[in-house]
Write a protein that holds these residues in place. Sequence first.
Motif, PDB file in Angstrom:
ATOM      1  N   GLY A   1      88.698   6.949 -19.938  1.00 59.38           N
ATOM      2  CA  GLY A   1      88.479   5.785 -19.902  1.00 59.38           C
ATOM      3  C   GLY A   1      90.552   5.186 -20.037  1.00 59.38           C
TER       4      GLY A   1
ATOM      5  N   THR B   1      91.817   1.344 -20.428  1.00 60.03           N
ATOM      6  CA  THR B   1      91.891   0.068 -21.139  1.00 60.03           C
ATOM      7  C   THR B   1      92.214  -1.260 -19.738  1.00 60.03           C
ATOM      8  OG1 THR B   1      94.252  -0.239 -21.758  1.00 60.03           O
ATOM      9  CG2 THR B   1      92.937   0.418 -23.151  1.00 60.03           C
TER      10      THR B   1
ATOM     11  N   ASP C   1      87.368  -3.163 -20.734  1.00 61.76           N
ATOM     12  CA  ASP C   1      87.802  -1.637 -21.004  1.00 61.76           C
ATOM     13  C   ASP C   1      86.975  -0.789 -20.433  1.00 61.76           C
ATOM     14  OD1 ASP C   1      90.111  -2.171 -22.260  1.00 61.76           O
ATOM     15  OD2 ASP C   1      89.168  -2.657 -24.595  1.00 61.76           O
TER      16      ASP C   1
ATOM     17  N   PRO D   1      84.747   2.614 -21.605  1.00 62.68           N
ATOM     18  CA  PRO D   1      85.001   3.985 -22.593  1.00 62.68           C
ATOM     19  C   PRO D   1      85.339   5.581 -21.494  1.00 62.68           C
ATOM     20  CG  PRO D   1      82.896   3.670 -21.927  1.00 62.68           C
ATOM     21  CD  PRO D   1      83.971   2.164 -22.047  1.00 62.68           C
ATOM     22  N   ASP D   2      85.418   6.521 -22.581  1.00 62.71           N
ATOM     23  CA  ASP D   2      85.325   8.099 -21.970  1.00 62.71           C
ATOM     24  C   ASP D   2      84.090   8.415 -21.014  1.00 62.71           C
ATOM     25  OD1 ASP D   2      87.967   8.556 -22.416  1.00 62.71           O
ATOM     26  OD2 ASP D   2      87.767   9.576 -24.004  1.00 62.71           O
TER      27      ASP D   2
END
Length: 57
Positions: free
Chosen positions: A3, A5, A15, A17-18
């Motif tokens: 992921g 930011t 943001d 996320p993974d």
Amino acid sequence: MAGWTRGERYSHRGDVPDSPGGSDEQKQRAYEMRAEILELSIAVAGRSYWATVLGGK
């Protein structure tokens, strides 16, 4: 996939996320689909029709 930011990669959503990735079954199905797409692409590109388009250029 990793992921990131907000602002690091043009994210307008904030943001990110993974990615959790996929299961082994999903990965296998994706591999099979890519192989089928390659096979079909070769079949279409190899058609004699394409030699008639734009004077065979």
